[in-house]
Design a protein around this motif. Structure first.
Motif: not given
Lengths: 100, 232
Positions: B12, B15, B105, B107, B109-110, B114, B126, B129-130, B133-134
């Motif tokens: 993460g 990102i 979530g 995107t 990159e995510v 994944l 998951v 990671l999301q 990013a968020y």
């Protein structure tokens, strides 16, 4: 600028819809092997188009610095693996080249 | 912190590094166009789709109506449909009732991280990671709006490589294992270059065409090996 809330709501809806639909309708449902093979090829196909040609324009003023940064990513990625070192290293490589 | 969460934070961070400066730029731009702080925040917090937010601001200033902007947004972001299609299969029953959050979530990159994470994906992985990013996207937006150009320009510029470097870094281990993935990736990049140069498709659609064409070719010509190595 007048009320943007409606615009934001509309944009959110048309963005979330396509993100959600497959989770609702596909999930672990049985599908033909050929379709499954197609879905499994999506990551490789997507990532190629996400990188090329965009990367060549990542920093329009400094294409050479970008190439050096990406070269560092390849070397660090193949040698050690992982993502932190390749990514942070590539940023630093570009940073130092831009400072020169 | 569990092993899975630690792995997800590691994935993460890059990102976050990629999203943050881009979001700062969005915040600065929105403020320059007299969008309120609340509205700017909502753009990033509820739409959460980088390129389309910049395009929306541009179209707003050029006087395009809301329907036109919403339609453009649909076109630009529709590639996530294909990415979700892959991820929904990969997650299978595991997504359960969390699928509504998980779908939000998705995107570029995510999805990429994944896809190329070997083995089965846990919910923790998951979400962590999301969330990174968020947080990068939303906090960057607020920072840009409130603080303006507080990052040194050379640093912001340098961070422009982060997301491309991330995409390449997640792909590399797979490339080592399989020439077929390399073949698909390179052909997709070449096809995309041609399509971008031709400039006949709207924004976002060159990628969709590449995914469909190249994944179809892959499904018909090299299905077995690829399926094995991606599912690992």
């Amino acid at each position: 600028m007048d009320n943007l809330i409606f615009l934001i709501a509309g944009m959110a809806a048309v963005t979330y819809g396509p993100r959600l639909a497959p989770f609702l309708f596909l999930g672990d449902r049985k599908i033909p092997g050929r379709v499954d093979a197609f879905l499994k090829c999506i990551p490789a196909a997507a990532i190629g188009a996400l990188i090329i040609p965009g990367v060549f324009n990542a920093i329009p003023e400094a294409p050479v610095a970008v190439l050096c940064g990406m070269a560092f990513t390849i070397i660090a990625g193949l040698w050690k693996g992982g993502v932190i070192v390749p990514v942070i290293g590539s940023v630093l490589v570009v940073y130092f080249i831009l400072l020169l | 912190m569990t092993e899975m969460a630690r792995k997800a934070v590691k994935a993460g961070i890059p990102i976050f590094i990629g999203y943050f400066p881009a979001a700062v730029a969005f915040g600065i731009l929105a403020k320059g166009y007299d969008v309120s702080l609340l509205e700017t925040f909502l753009f990033s917090a509820v739409v959460f789709a980088g390129a389309s937010q910049f395009i929306a601001l541009n179209l707003l200033v050029s006087g395009v109506g809301y329907m036109g902007i919403i339609l453009t947004t649909l076109l630009v972001n529709f590639r996530h449909f294909l990415m979700s299609a892959y991820l929904s299969r990969r997650m299978g029953a595991l997504a359960g009732k969390y699928k509504f959050l998980m779908a939000f979530g998705v995107t570029d990159e995510v999805f990429s991280v994944l896809s190329f994470t070997p083995g089965s994906l846990s919910k923790t992985f998951v979400f962590v990671l999301q969330v990174s990013a968020y947080t990068g996207w939303v906090s960057g937006t607020l920072a840009g709006y409130i603080l303006g150009g507080f990052l040194p320009q050379v640093l912001t510029q340098s961070m422009g490589i982060a997301l491309y470097s991330l995409l390449l870094a997640v792909l590399l281990p797979e490339l080592k294992k399989s020439c077929r993935i390399l073949l698909l990736t390179i052909s997709s990049g070449i096809l995309n270059t041609v399509l971008v140069k031709m400039a006949i498709l709207p924004d976002g659609w060159t990628i969709i065409v590449c995914i469909v064409v190249i994944a179809l070719a892959g499904a018909f010509f090299i299905e077995d090996e690829l399926g094995d190595s991606v599912d690992g």
